[in-house]
Design a protein around this motif. Sequence first.
Motif, PDB file in Angstrom:
ATOM      1  N   SER A   1       0.728  -1.082   0.010  1.00 17.62           N
ATOM      2  CA  SER A   1      -0.022   0.001   0.026  1.00 17.62           C
ATOM      3  C   SER A   1       0.870   1.254  -0.123  1.00 17.62           C
ATOM      4  O   SER A   1       0.637   2.204   0.735  1.00 17.62           O
ATOM      5  CB  SER A   1      -0.903  -0.021   1.127  1.00 17.62           C
ATOM      6  OG  SER A   1      -1.556  -0.927   1.177  1.00 17.62           O
ATOM      7  N   ASN A   2       1.965   1.181  -0.912  1.00 22.43           N
ATOM      8  CA  ASN A   2       2.836   2.526  -1.259  1.00 22.43           C
ATOM      9  C   ASN A   2       2.584   3.043  -2.650  1.00 22.43           C
ATOM     10  O   ASN A   2       1.875   2.429  -3.262  1.00 22.43           O
ATOM     11  CB  ASN A   2       4.115   2.178  -0.909  1.00 22.43           C
ATOM     12  CG  ASN A   2       4.447   1.887   0.484  1.00 22.43           C
ATOM     13  OD1 ASN A   2       4.039   2.540   1.394  1.00 22.43           O
ATOM     14  ND2 ASN A   2       5.681   0.931   0.786  1.00 22.43           N
ATOM     15  N   GLN A   3       3.081   4.094  -2.827  1.00 21.57           N
ATOM     16  CA  GLN A   3       3.222   4.535  -3.949  1.00 21.57           C
ATOM     17  C   GLN A   3       4.159   3.706  -4.735  1.00 21.57           C
ATOM     18  O   GLN A   3       5.138   3.085  -4.163  1.00 21.57           O
ATOM     19  CB  GLN A   3       3.967   6.128  -3.919  1.00 21.57           C
ATOM     20  CG  GLN A   3       2.726   7.140  -3.218  1.00 21.57           C
ATOM     21  CD  GLN A   3       1.709   7.414  -4.267  1.00 21.57           C
ATOM     22  OE1 GLN A   3       1.879   7.594  -5.365  1.00 21.57           O
ATOM     23  NE2 GLN A   3       0.538   7.274  -3.440  1.00 21.57           N
ATOM     24  N   PRO A   4       4.179   3.673  -5.922  1.00 21.24           N
ATOM     25  CA  PRO A   4       5.016   2.664  -6.979  1.00 21.24           C
ATOM     26  C   PRO A   4       6.413   3.221  -6.565  1.00 21.24           C
ATOM     27  O   PRO A   4       6.764   4.401  -6.435  1.00 21.24           O
ATOM     28  CB  PRO A   4       4.895   3.252  -8.195  1.00 21.24           C
ATOM     29  CG  PRO A   4       3.209   3.734  -8.459  1.00 21.24           C
ATOM     30  CD  PRO A   4       3.484   4.402  -6.881  1.00 21.24           C
ATOM     31  N   TYR A   5       7.318   2.268  -6.374  1.00 17.72           N
ATOM     32  CA  TYR A   5       8.569   2.489  -5.890  1.00 17.72           C
ATOM     33  C   TYR A   5       9.554   2.598  -7.298  1.00 17.72           C
ATOM     34  O   TYR A   5       8.981   2.257  -8.493  1.00 17.72           O
ATOM     35  CB  TYR A   5       9.302   1.228  -5.628  1.00 17.72           C
ATOM     36  CG  TYR A   5       8.672   0.438  -4.181  1.00 17.72           C
ATOM     37  CD1 TYR A   5       8.476   1.495  -3.338  1.00 17.72           C
ATOM     38  CD2 TYR A   5       8.406  -0.638  -3.832  1.00 17.72           C
ATOM     39  CE1 TYR A   5       7.858   0.927  -1.937  1.00 17.72           C
ATOM     40  CE2 TYR A   5       7.781  -1.236  -2.885  1.00 17.72           C
ATOM     41  CZ  TYR A   5       7.562  -0.376  -1.960  1.00 17.72           C
ATOM     42  OH  TYR A   5       6.663  -0.787  -0.805  1.00 17.72           O
ATOM     43  N   LEU A   6      10.361   3.584  -7.250  1.00 13.47           N
ATOM     44  CA  LEU A   6      11.366   4.009  -8.437  1.00 13.47           C
ATOM     45  C   LEU A   6      12.256   2.983  -8.826  1.00 13.47           C
ATOM     46  O   LEU A   6      12.818   3.018  -9.975  1.00 13.47           O
ATOM     47  CB  LEU A   6      11.686   5.157  -8.138  1.00 13.47           C
ATOM     48  CG  LEU A   6      10.713   6.456  -7.663  1.00 13.47           C
ATOM     49  CD1 LEU A   6      11.465   7.618  -7.300  1.00 13.47           C
ATOM     50  CD2 LEU A   6       9.805   6.389  -8.934  1.00 13.47           C
ATOM     51  N   SER A   7      12.852   2.173  -7.892  1.00  8.55           N
ATOM     52  CA  SER A   7      13.896   1.317  -7.982  1.00  8.55           C
ATOM     53  C   SER A   7      13.998   0.325  -6.784  1.00  8.55           C
ATOM     54  O   SER A   7      13.222   0.389  -6.088  1.00  8.55           O
ATOM     55  CB  SER A   7      15.167   2.064  -8.040  1.00  8.55           C
ATOM     56  OG  SER A   7      15.673   2.717  -6.760  1.00  8.55           O
ATOM     57  N   THR A   8      14.911  -0.622  -6.903  1.00  9.30           N
ATOM     58  CA  THR A   8      15.142  -1.599  -5.676  1.00  9.30           C
ATOM     59  C   THR A   8      15.607  -0.829  -4.557  1.00  9.30           C
ATOM     60  O   THR A   8      15.051  -1.069  -3.409  1.00  9.30           O
ATOM     61  CB  THR A   8      15.976  -2.723  -6.147  1.00  9.30           C
ATOM     62  OG1 THR A   8      15.510  -3.358  -7.287  1.00  9.30           O
ATOM     63  CG2 THR A   8      15.922  -3.807  -5.025  1.00  9.30           C
ATOM     64  N   PHE A   9      16.486   0.063  -4.743  1.00 10.07           N
ATOM     65  CA  PHE A   9      17.082   1.134  -3.549  1.00 10.07           C
ATOM     66  C   PHE A   9      15.659   1.718  -3.062  1.00 10.07           C
ATOM     67  O   PHE A   9      15.723   1.681  -1.690  1.00 10.07           O
ATOM     68  CB  PHE A   9      18.062   1.988  -4.096  1.00 10.07           C
ATOM     69  CG  PHE A   9      18.707   2.960  -3.329  1.00 10.07           C
ATOM     70  CD1 PHE A   9      19.875   2.634  -2.387  1.00 10.07           C
ATOM     71  CD2 PHE A   9      17.774   4.091  -2.664  1.00 10.07           C
ATOM     72  CE1 PHE A   9      20.403   3.444  -1.366  1.00 10.07           C
ATOM     73  CE2 PHE A   9      18.538   4.631  -1.754  1.00 10.07           C
ATOM     74  CZ  PHE A   9      19.642   4.669  -1.137  1.00 10.07           C
TER      75      PHE A   9
END
Length: 186
Positions: free
Chosen positions: A104-112
């Motif tokens: 339930s988060n905003q989309p992640y931009l990367s694995t980091f």
Amino acid sequence: MLKNEKDIIAMIEKDQWMIEVLQIAKGLNLPDWWICAGFVRAKIWDVLHGFKRRTPLSDVDVVYYDRANIEESYEKELEQRLKMIKPDVPWSVKNQARMHLINSNQPYLSTFDAISRFPETVTALGVRLDEQSNVVLIAPHGVRDVIELEVNPTPDFMKEKYFLYEKRVKTKNWPSIWHRVKVNYL
């Protein structure tokens, strides 16, 4: 003993089992891949506690970032491939390009970015092998907490999600294994 990221990297480089696991994961050729969380944290805490044997891991978290294929079935296929190579490792594979939906988060931009949003600073750690097979460590919140044996929530878990941090650290009960670990509460 362990004072900084260089010391952690050197410790991992001396661990043949960890290097073998990293080499196997690297062989999948996944984009933006890392092995994270307990794989790194448990090794650090085992060393700081002077344990002669590795604390068993409930899983070895291989994470990667690929927006082109977010099918969970592909992750399961990758787990099976890893189990065929090294069946005694409890492999878990997750594409961080889809995990924001689960968390339930905003989309992640990367694995980091995804690792930086893990519940605890001591869990927000990842390692991988670069093109020359050198160990690379990421620690979005630094390594002080894990080296000082202090469990703290990451910024994402300081407010609305704090109850999840609290529940998780109680369930994990890390001080029952590593007696010097201190879990901090707000």
